[in-house]
Design a protein around this motif. Structure first.
Motif: not given
Length: 190
Positions: A65-68, A146-150
């Motif tokens: 998911l993180g990669a996507r 999601v929070t960390v990636v965004f």
């Protein structure tokens, strides 16, 4: 020279996430070595058998998911905002379903292995523990990931440098912690 600068930039971007990962990994090890966890492992046949598979699949399922998300941000098909976006929602839902399905599958396989070796064990107990641990770890992993990636992307950090250390660490910490919670809850119910 440009390659050297690029490597330095990647190292600078990844180092904080790796340090946080190291500290959190030690915390997960502390939980795993606690008296409560050792008692849980002794009281639930098969728990030690399913633990490595459960932790490994947390990283695998939510790492994809993180990669996507990272690819979507770089391609411009998703925005780093906390809004209802159909692509992000579908990716999160698919990861959640994969995580829960894999959790139950691990419990069934662990029970079959116990059965094959003539060990005692309860399929209902193992599935219950894995459903609780899988559900709770999924909720927190999805939220934090999601929070960390965004937020990282908006602050100019490369999500590719964040996803690997964050997902594996979250998988270990939340996986061990919620396995213990699952053992307690199922122990009270059964």
């Amino acid at each position: 020279m440009a390659t050297h600068d690029s490597a330095r930039e990647i190292y600078r971007g990844a180092l904080p996430a790796i340090v946080v990962s190291l500290v959190a990994g030690l915390f997960a090890g502390t939980i795993l070595g606690s008296e409560s966890m050792r008692a849980g492992i002794q009281s639930v046949p098969g728990l030690l058998l399913l633990l490595p598979a459960f932790l490994a699949t947390r990283g695998g399922v939510y790492g994809s998911l993180g990669a996507r998300l990272s690819s979507g941000l770089y391609q411009g098909v998703i925005e780093p905002r906390f809004e209802l976006d159909e692509r992000v929602a579908h990716a999160i839902l698919a990861s959640f379903i994969n995580g829960m399905t894999v959790s139950v599958f691990i419990a069934v396989v662990a029970f079959l292995v116990l059965l094959a070796f003539g060990e005692g064990g309860s399929l209902l107990q193992l599935v219950g523990i894995m459903l609780i641990a899988g559900f709770l770890s999924a909720l927190l992993m999805l939220s934090v990931l999601v929070t960390v990636v965004f937020v990282g992307y908006r602050r100019g950090l490369d999500p590719d440098n964040l996803v690997g250390p964050i997902v594996t660490t979250l998988g270990d910490v939340f996986g061990v912690l919620f396995l213990l919670v699952g053992v307690r809850i199922v122990g009270w119910l059964m």
